[in-house]
Scaffold this active site. Sequence first.
Site, mmCIF file in Angstrom:
data_model
loop_
_atom_site.group_PDB
_atom_site.id
_atom_site.type_symbol
_atom_site.label_atom_id
_atom_site.label_comp_id
_atom_site.label_asym_id
_atom_site.label_seq_id
_atom_site.Cartn_x
_atom_site.Cartn_y
_atom_site.Cartn_z
ATOM 1 N N ASP A 162 32.058 39.736 38.944
ATOM 2 C CA ASP A 162 30.858 39.081 38.416
ATOM 3 C C ASP A 162 29.867 38.809 39.549
ATOM 4 O O ASP A 162 28.658 38.990 39.394
ATOM 5 C CB ASP A 162 31.264 37.790 37.701
ATOM 6 C CG ASP A 162 32.415 38.059 36.754
ATOM 7 O OD1 ASP A 162 32.227 38.861 35.834
ATOM 8 O OD2 ASP A 162 33.524 37.526 36.968
ATOM 9 N N HIS A 190 35.751 33.939 33.982
ATOM 10 C CA HIS A 190 35.425 35.373 33.900
ATOM 11 C C HIS A 190 35.316 35.736 32.418
ATOM 12 O O HIS A 190 36.260 36.242 31.806
ATOM 13 C CB HIS A 190 36.492 36.222 34.586
ATOM 14 C CG HIS A 190 36.259 37.699 34.343
ATOM 15 N ND1 HIS A 190 35.178 38.375 34.848
ATOM 16 C CD2 HIS A 190 36.933 38.594 33.601
ATOM 17 C CE1 HIS A 190 35.199 39.619 34.438
ATOM 18 N NE2 HIS A 190 36.253 39.781 33.668
HETATM 19 P P1 NAD Z 1 45.248 49.500 31.490
HETATM 20 O O1 NAD Z 1 45.650 49.264 30.070
HETATM 21 O O2 NAD Z 1 44.715 50.816 31.911
HETATM 22 O O3 NAD Z 1 46.496 49.193 32.428
HETATM 23 C C1 NAD Z 1 47.239 48.024 32.328
HETATM 24 C C2 NAD Z 1 48.652 48.383 32.745
HETATM 25 O O4 NAD Z 1 49.388 47.173 32.784
HETATM 26 C C3 NAD Z 1 49.359 49.320 31.771
HETATM 27 O O5 NAD Z 1 49.855 50.445 32.482
HETATM 28 C C4 NAD Z 1 50.483 48.457 31.189
HETATM 29 O O6 NAD Z 1 51.671 49.205 30.952
HETATM 30 C C5 NAD Z 1 50.693 47.457 32.318
HETATM 31 N N1 NAD Z 1 51.290 46.186 31.908
HETATM 32 C C6 NAD Z 1 51.099 45.499 30.747
HETATM 33 N N2 NAD Z 1 51.872 44.409 30.733
HETATM 34 C C7 NAD Z 1 52.543 44.395 31.907
HETATM 35 C C8 NAD Z 1 53.510 43.536 32.463
HETATM 36 N N3 NAD Z 1 53.941 42.461 31.783
HETATM 37 N N4 NAD Z 1 54.008 43.813 33.678
HETATM 38 C C9 NAD Z 1 53.583 44.895 34.355
HETATM 39 N N5 NAD Z 1 52.691 45.777 33.870
HETATM 40 C C10 NAD Z 1 52.175 45.514 32.669
HETATM 41 O O7 NAD Z 1 44.234 48.308 31.836
HETATM 42 P P2 NAD Z 1 43.263 48.210 33.090
HETATM 43 O O8 NAD Z 1 41.977 48.835 32.744
HETATM 44 O O9 NAD Z 1 43.974 48.614 34.322
HETATM 45 O O10 NAD Z 1 42.980 46.623 33.066
HETATM 46 C C11 NAD Z 1 43.989 45.704 33.368
HETATM 47 C C12 NAD Z 1 43.528 44.292 33.064
HETATM 48 O O11 NAD Z 1 42.433 43.924 33.898
HETATM 49 C C13 NAD Z 1 43.039 44.059 31.633
HETATM 50 O O12 NAD Z 1 43.518 42.787 31.200
HETATM 51 C C14 NAD Z 1 41.531 44.011 31.785
HETATM 52 O O13 NAD Z 1 40.925 43.280 30.727
HETATM 53 C C15 NAD Z 1 41.424 43.284 33.097
HETATM 54 N N6 NAD Z 1 40.140 43.364 33.800
HETATM 55 C C16 NAD Z 1 39.751 42.253 34.481
HETATM 56 C C17 NAD Z 1 38.571 42.250 35.196
HETATM 57 C C18 NAD Z 1 38.114 41.033 35.971
HETATM 58 O O14 NAD Z 1 36.998 41.060 36.512
HETATM 59 N N7 NAD Z 1 38.906 39.960 36.077
HETATM 60 C C19 NAD Z 1 37.780 43.416 35.207
HETATM 61 C C20 NAD Z 1 38.217 44.542 34.532
HETATM 62 C C21 NAD Z 1 39.410 44.510 33.823
HETATM 63 C C1 LMR Z 2 35.069 43.333 32.825
HETATM 64 O O1 LMR Z 2 34.461 42.324 33.159
HETATM 65 O O2 LMR Z 2 34.671 44.493 33.082
HETATM 66 C C2 LMR Z 2 36.360 43.193 32.041
HETATM 67 O O3 LMR Z 2 36.892 41.908 32.226
HETATM 68 C C3 LMR Z 2 36.129 43.506 30.605
HETATM 69 C C4 LMR Z 2 37.399 43.483 29.793
HETATM 70 O O4 LMR Z 2 37.381 42.833 28.720
HETATM 71 O O5 LMR Z 2 38.409 44.109 30.200
#
Ligand code: NAD
Ligand code: LMR
Length: 329
Positions: A162, A190
């Site tokens: 952010d 977030h």
């Molecule tokens: P993704 O679905 O591509 O990958 C997530 C992985 O986590 C999968 O491979 C899944 O098998 C694994 N997983 C699920 N539960 C698990 C557990 N208990 N232990 C270990 N592994 C586990 O998702 P992504 O695009 O890599 O995103 C991951 C997370 O990050 C999501 O929750 C997304 O919303 C979040 N995210 C946060 C931000 C931020 O700024 N904070 C930004 C983008 C994404």
């Molecule tokens: C982002 O800010 O890009 C993510 O947290 C969005 C999402 O819901 O995975």
Amino acid sequence: MSKPAVRVAVTGAAGQIGYALLFRIASGEMLGKDQPVILQLLEIPDEKAQNALKGVIMELEDCAFPLLAGIEAHSDPMQAFKDTDYALLVGARPRGPGMERADLLAANAQIFTAQGKALNAVASRNVKVLVVGNPANTNAYIAMKSAPDLPAKNFTAMLRLDHNRAASQLAAKAGFKVGDIRKLTVWGNHSPTMYADYRFATVNGKSVQETINDQAWNKDVFLPTVGKRGAAIIAARGLSSAASAANAAIDHMRDWALGSKGEWVTMGVPSNGEYGVPKDIVFGFPVTTENGEYKIVEGLEIDAFSQECINKTLAELEGERDGVKDLLK
Ligand code: NAD
Ligand code: LMR
């Protein structure tokens, strides 16, 4: 003589953020070009996820990174977090069709309670934890509450994406070089309620607010653009942000471990009551970092509009905290 290797655990290692993150950690971008690392990777036991993880590990091997001193694949957090110095908790349960926010919180509460307990039991006592998986602030709060033997301050949530998004929007608006922007921050959760605040920001010593001088743009364009950027990326890509999220995770951990050299960065950290945020709520604050510790920037003036924004994002986080209270008993 080379430094001893440190242990870096990454959960959700076969996911899309994992794929954009692991290679950069292994090449030294997170902890320095002189710091060997051992990657301890966690995925769910599911055969497909474990196979995908095997493929990612083959690719890591094929990069022949000189700093990569070892790679482990795990399906049990008690093994993945053994002696770990850094833990990046990326894996989380995504929101499924028809799933309410409360269901999402409950599903993730299970994951982050188990992972907090495992960190408590087996991680280094100085482990630095970054929660990326959403809802990141409350997942960090749950992990922290589930790890009573570790210092609460070691649990953080990712607001850096952010922060970086806000910097980029300001640079585009006013023609600044993004790297020249100082003293920017994002308060709160977030989520779209976050409050990106450039009232204190400067570029080459000049006030960003005075240069832009457009409160309507702040309210009607800047704040909604930064707040809803994650959703805009999902709408455009069909997938949530991954490379930019991994980049922000690298920035967060690098600055925490190696220092921000006096500059402000935004981290989601447990409050000790700063700015009226109740103790332990994991909240985006401006911090500076030095010698592996962060310090919240205190004493900033909060005007009426900013207080209103902070109250809104705080109310959301208090609601999330109350929503998981029974699950933490
Ligand atoms: P993704 O679905 O591509 O990958 C997530 C992985 O986590 C999968 O491979 C899944 O098998 C694994 N997983 C699920 N539960 C698990 C557990 N208990 N232990 C270990 N592994 C586990 O998702 P992504 O695009 O890599 O995103 C991951 C997370 O990050 C999501 O929750 C997304 O919303 C979040 N995210 C946060 C931000 C931020 O700024 N904070 C930004 C983008 C994404
Ligand atoms: C982002 O800010 O890009 C993510 O947290 C969005 C999402 O819901 O995975």
